[in-house]
Scaffold this motif. Structure first.
Motif, PDB file in Angstrom:
ATOM      1  N   THR A  74      41.516  43.576  -6.622  1.00 28.19           N
ATOM      2  CA  THR A  74      41.928  44.909  -6.650  1.00 28.19           C
ATOM      3  C   THR A  74      42.498  45.128  -8.208  1.00 28.19           C
ATOM      4  O   THR A  74      43.183  44.487  -8.617  1.00 28.19           O
ATOM      5  CB  THR A  74      42.876  45.187  -5.661  1.00 28.19           C
ATOM      6  OG1 THR A  74      42.617  45.094  -4.589  1.00 28.19           O
ATOM      7  CG2 THR A  74      43.374  46.729  -5.998  1.00 28.19           C
ATOM      8  N   GLU A  75      41.878  46.096  -8.869  1.00 34.31           N
ATOM      9  CA  GLU A  75      42.327  46.100 -10.152  1.00 34.31           C
ATOM     10  C   GLU A  75      44.097  46.730 -10.377  1.00 34.31           C
ATOM     11  O   GLU A  75      44.313  47.395  -9.435  1.00 34.31           O
ATOM     12  CB  GLU A  75      41.567  47.248 -10.929  1.00 34.31           C
ATOM     13  CG  GLU A  75      42.014  47.472 -12.293  1.00 34.31           C
ATOM     14  CD  GLU A  75      40.786  48.428 -13.139  1.00 34.31           C
ATOM     15  OE1 GLU A  75      40.899  48.095 -14.407  1.00 34.31           O
ATOM     16  OE2 GLU A  75      39.929  48.750 -12.506  1.00 34.31           O
ATOM     17  N   LEU A 135      34.632  39.377 -11.943  1.00 35.51           N
ATOM     18  CA  LEU A 135      35.667  40.841 -11.835  1.00 35.51           C
ATOM     19  C   LEU A 135      35.679  41.159 -10.367  1.00 35.51           C
ATOM     20  O   LEU A 135      36.491  41.460  -9.831  1.00 35.51           O
ATOM     21  CB  LEU A 135      35.161  41.700 -12.614  1.00 35.51           C
ATOM     22  CG  LEU A 135      35.449  41.802 -14.215  1.00 35.51           C
ATOM     23  CD1 LEU A 135      34.839  43.007 -14.971  1.00 35.51           C
ATOM     24  CD2 LEU A 135      36.642  41.453 -14.302  1.00 35.51           C
ATOM     25  N   PHE A 136      34.481  40.973  -9.540  1.00 37.88           N
ATOM     26  CA  PHE A 136      34.099  41.681  -8.396  1.00 37.88           C
ATOM     27  C   PHE A 136      33.946  40.644  -7.199  1.00 37.88           C
ATOM     28  O   PHE A 136      34.034  39.400  -7.309  1.00 37.88           O
ATOM     29  CB  PHE A 136      33.054  42.620  -8.310  1.00 37.88           C
ATOM     30  CG  PHE A 136      33.019  43.352  -9.502  1.00 37.88           C
ATOM     31  CD1 PHE A 136      34.193  44.436  -9.764  1.00 37.88           C
ATOM     32  CD2 PHE A 136      32.092  43.689 -10.453  1.00 37.88           C
ATOM     33  CE1 PHE A 136      34.272  45.277 -10.773  1.00 37.88           C
ATOM     34  CE2 PHE A 136      32.188  44.294 -11.563  1.00 37.88           C
ATOM     35  CZ  PHE A 136      33.324  45.270 -11.347  1.00 37.88           C
ATOM     36  N   CYS A 137      34.236  41.323  -5.991  1.00 38.17           N
ATOM     37  CA  CYS A 137      33.751  40.415  -4.576  1.00 38.17           C
ATOM     38  C   CYS A 137      32.637  39.727  -4.443  1.00 38.17           C
ATOM     39  O   CYS A 137      32.632  38.660  -4.080  1.00 38.17           O
ATOM     40  CB  CYS A 137      34.304  41.328  -3.436  1.00 38.17           C
ATOM     41  SG  CYS A 137      35.924  41.742  -3.430  1.00 38.17           S
ATOM     42  N   ALA A 138      31.549  40.478  -4.776  1.00 40.98           N
ATOM     43  CA  ALA A 138      30.377  39.778  -4.569  1.00 40.98           C
ATOM     44  C   ALA A 138      29.035  40.646  -5.109  1.00 40.98           C
ATOM     45  O   ALA A 138      29.114  41.597  -5.549  1.00 40.98           O
ATOM     46  CB  ALA A 138      30.053  40.077  -2.785  1.00 40.98           C
ATOM     47  N   ALA A 139      27.913  39.967  -5.351  1.00 38.26           N
ATOM     48  CA  ALA A 139      26.922  40.432  -5.878  1.00 38.26           C
ATOM     49  C   ALA A 139      25.716  39.961  -5.114  1.00 38.26           C
ATOM     50  O   ALA A 139      25.722  38.892  -4.739  1.00 38.26           O
ATOM     51  CB  ALA A 139      26.783  40.253  -7.358  1.00 38.26           C
ATOM     52  N   THR A 140      24.482  40.745  -4.908  1.00 35.18           N
ATOM     53  CA  THR A 140      23.428  40.224  -4.373  1.00 35.18           C
ATOM     54  C   THR A 140      22.089  40.519  -5.238  1.00 35.18           C
ATOM     55  O   THR A 140      22.156  41.948  -5.713  1.00 35.18           O
ATOM     56  CB  THR A 140      22.930  40.748  -3.085  1.00 35.18           C
ATOM     57  OG1 THR A 140      24.132  40.722  -2.152  1.00 35.18           O
ATOM     58  CG2 THR A 140      21.734  40.413  -2.487  1.00 35.18           C
ATOM     59  N   ALA A 172      49.023  47.457 -15.047  1.00 32.54           N
ATOM     60  CA  ALA A 172      48.756  46.646 -15.901  1.00 32.54           C
ATOM     61  C   ALA A 172      48.612  47.225 -17.450  1.00 32.54           C
ATOM     62  O   ALA A 172      48.147  48.541 -17.503  1.00 32.54           O
ATOM     63  CB  ALA A 172      47.416  45.736 -15.712  1.00 32.54           C
ATOM     64  N   ASP A 173      48.780  46.545 -18.485  1.00 33.94           N
ATOM     65  CA  ASP A 173      49.040  46.995 -19.650  1.00 33.94           C
ATOM     66  C   ASP A 173      47.670  47.587 -20.339  1.00 33.94           C
ATOM     67  O   ASP A 173      47.573  48.147 -21.005  1.00 33.94           O
ATOM     68  CB  ASP A 173      49.819  46.158 -20.758  1.00 33.94           C
ATOM     69  CG  ASP A 173      51.377  46.021 -20.478  1.00 33.94           C
ATOM     70  OD1 ASP A 173      51.707  47.117 -19.915  1.00 33.94           O
ATOM     71  OD2 ASP A 173      51.740  45.015 -20.933  1.00 33.94           O
ATOM     72  N   GLU A 174      46.647  46.901 -19.692  1.00 38.04           N
ATOM     73  CA  GLU A 174      45.287  46.926 -20.200  1.00 38.04           C
ATOM     74  C   GLU A 174      44.363  47.091 -18.868  1.00 38.04           C
ATOM     75  O   GLU A 174      44.825  46.432 -18.053  1.00 38.04           O
ATOM     76  CB  GLU A 174      45.032  45.894 -21.212  1.00 38.04           C
ATOM     77  CG  GLU A 174      44.817  44.489 -20.739  1.00 38.04           C
ATOM     78  CD  GLU A 174      44.813  43.301 -21.920  1.00 38.04           C
ATOM     79  OE1 GLU A 174      44.433  42.302 -21.412  1.00 38.04           O
ATOM     80  OE2 GLU A 174      44.836  43.737 -23.096  1.00 38.04           O
ATOM     81  N   PRO A 175      43.412  47.716 -18.983  1.00 37.68           N
ATOM     82  CA  PRO A 175      42.241  47.577 -17.899  1.00 37.68           C
ATOM     83  C   PRO A 175      41.576  46.220 -17.836  1.00 37.68           C
ATOM     84  O   PRO A 175      41.694  45.350 -18.633  1.00 37.68           O
ATOM     85  CB  PRO A 175      41.163  48.592 -18.420  1.00 37.68           C
ATOM     86  CG  PRO A 175      41.215  48.679 -19.792  1.00 37.68           C
ATOM     87  CD  PRO A 175      42.792  48.353 -20.043  1.00 37.68           C
ATOM     88  N   GLY A 176      41.126  46.079 -16.561  1.00 33.23           N
ATOM     89  CA  GLY A 176      40.497  44.682 -16.289  1.00 33.23           C
ATOM     90  C   GLY A 176      41.212  43.414 -15.863  1.00 33.23           C
ATOM     91  O   GLY A 176      40.745  42.415 -15.807  1.00 33.23           O
ATOM     92  N   VAL A 177      42.636  43.986 -15.406  1.00 33.39           N
ATOM     93  CA  VAL A 177      43.340  42.821 -15.023  1.00 33.39           C
ATOM     94  C   VAL A 177      43.484  43.063 -13.586  1.00 33.39           C
ATOM     95  O   VAL A 177      43.632  44.288 -12.906  1.00 33.39           O
ATOM     96  CB  VAL A 177      44.738  43.127 -15.361  1.00 33.39           C
ATOM     97  CG1 VAL A 177      45.755  42.309 -14.890  1.00 33.39           C
ATOM     98  CG2 VAL A 177      44.923  42.937 -16.819  1.00 33.39           C
ATOM     99  N   TYR A 178      43.156  42.014 -12.581  1.00 33.74           N
ATOM    100  CA  TYR A 178      42.907  42.321 -11.190  1.00 33.74           C
ATOM    101  C   TYR A 178      43.994  41.453 -10.590  1.00 33.74           C
ATOM    102  O   TYR A 178      44.408  40.314 -10.880  1.00 33.74           O
ATOM    103  CB  TYR A 178      41.408  41.624 -10.778  1.00 33.74           C
ATOM    104  CG  TYR A 178      40.639  42.698 -11.064  1.00 33.74           C
ATOM    105  CD1 TYR A 178      40.067  43.640 -10.048  1.00 33.74           C
ATOM    106  CD2 TYR A 178      40.216  42.875 -12.510  1.00 33.74           C
ATOM    107  CE1 TYR A 178      39.170  44.521 -10.456  1.00 33.74           C
ATOM    108  CE2 TYR A 178      39.429  43.915 -12.570  1.00 33.74           C
ATOM    109  CZ  TYR A 178      38.717  44.685 -11.717  1.00 33.74           C
ATOM    110  OH  TYR A 178      37.618  45.817 -12.030  1.00 33.74           O
ATOM    111  N   PHE A 179      44.652  41.853  -9.334  1.00 31.99           N
ATOM    112  CA  PHE A 179      45.334  40.713  -8.342  1.00 31.99           C
ATOM    113  C   PHE A 179      44.687  40.562  -7.264  1.00 31.99           C
ATOM    114  O   PHE A 179      43.377  41.229  -6.796  1.00 31.99           O
ATOM    115  CB  PHE A 179      46.327  41.294  -8.136  1.00 31.99           C
ATOM    116  CG  PHE A 179      46.701  42.780  -7.329  1.00 31.99           C
ATOM    117  CD1 PHE A 179      46.663  42.848  -6.291  1.00 31.99           C
ATOM    118  CD2 PHE A 179      47.162  43.997  -8.301  1.00 31.99           C
ATOM    119  CE1 PHE A 179      46.712  44.109  -5.504  1.00 31.99           C
ATOM    120  CE2 PHE A 179      47.081  45.394  -7.622  1.00 31.99           C
ATOM    121  CZ  PHE A 179      46.573  45.301  -6.127  1.00 31.99           C
TER     122      PHE A 179
END
Length: 229
Positions: A173-174, A15-20, A178-185
């Motif tokens: 970016t969310e 879902l996201f850009c980065a994790a450490t 979108a019709d539902e959450p968790g959709v990213y472009f």
């Protein structure tokens, strides 16, 4: 409740850009700039995680959604300074496609973006949480900064730069529509080119001497893309 770090990081990667992940805990860089810290004391254990071995969140095939910095917006911003954007400047084309896969960028472009992405290129992540100034009042956007080799920094159909290594920014970016959450472009920022076929009147002092050269809003090309597959 037991926290499984491996599963947490897998979700982050999706879902996201980065994790450490470190002995201090987990730091998550969300799309849009928010940073979430989970302290080691709040976890049962931290499992070793090889970030370099995981597929980046932006990997996949993306199709053009919107050219945010279109010609009209650029003329509105810089036209009073005598800066022109002619036919060589990219126009929106819904058929433009970019694929990020295994450290490669594979273009399938119909618009003049093909004058920058001139063929298959390779990339590495130079900074997973790079901050680019994207507002007139100091606002910034956090993105993954990619060092890309195999592009034309002159952004010109008839003039190819000897230096084919540039930086671009990408960020998920969310989609609030979108019709539902968790959709990213995917948002893409071309922030490291020196145009020779448009905006040639831009004064040299507007650019940074080092890469990436974009310093402020209107100095880069920004577009968004929907996930294709």
């Amino acid at each position: 409740m037991k926290t499984i770090v491996r599963n947490t990081v897998a979700l982050v990667a999706a879902l996201f850009c980065a994790a450490t992940v470190s002995a201090q805990g987990i730091k998550i860089h969300k799309a849009g700039g928010e940073v979430i810290d989970i302290a080691a004391a709040d976890l049962d254990y931290i499992e070793a995680y090889d970030a370099a071995a995981a597929a980046p969140a932006f990997e996949g095939t993306w199709k053009m959604k919107q050219l945010i910095t279109d010609r009209a917006s650029m003329v509105e911003m810089w036209g009073a300074m005598g800066i022109t954007y002619g036919d060589a400047y990219p126009e929106f084309n819904a058929e433009d496609v970019l694929t990020f896969k295994d450290g490669k960028i594979i273009p399938d472009l119909k618009s003049n973006l093909k004058n920058f992405f001139i063929g298959e290129a390779t990339y590495e992540i130079a900074d997973p949480a790079y901050e680019l100034r994207t507002g007139m009042f100091g606002q910034t956007t956090t993105m993954a900064l990619l060092k890309v080799k195999g592009v034309n920094r002159y952004f010109d159909a008839n003039n190819k730069s000897a230096d084919d290594e540039a930086y671009i920014g990408v960020c998920l970016t969310e989609d609030e529509d979108a019709d539902e959450p968790g959709v990213y472009f995917l948002e893409v920022f071309l922030i490291d080119f020196v145009p020779t076929s448009f905006a040639t009147e831009m004064p040299d002092y507007m650019y940074e001497p080092q890469k990436p050269v974009a310093t402020m809003t209107g100095m880069y090309i920004q577009f968004s893309m929907n996930k294709s597959k």
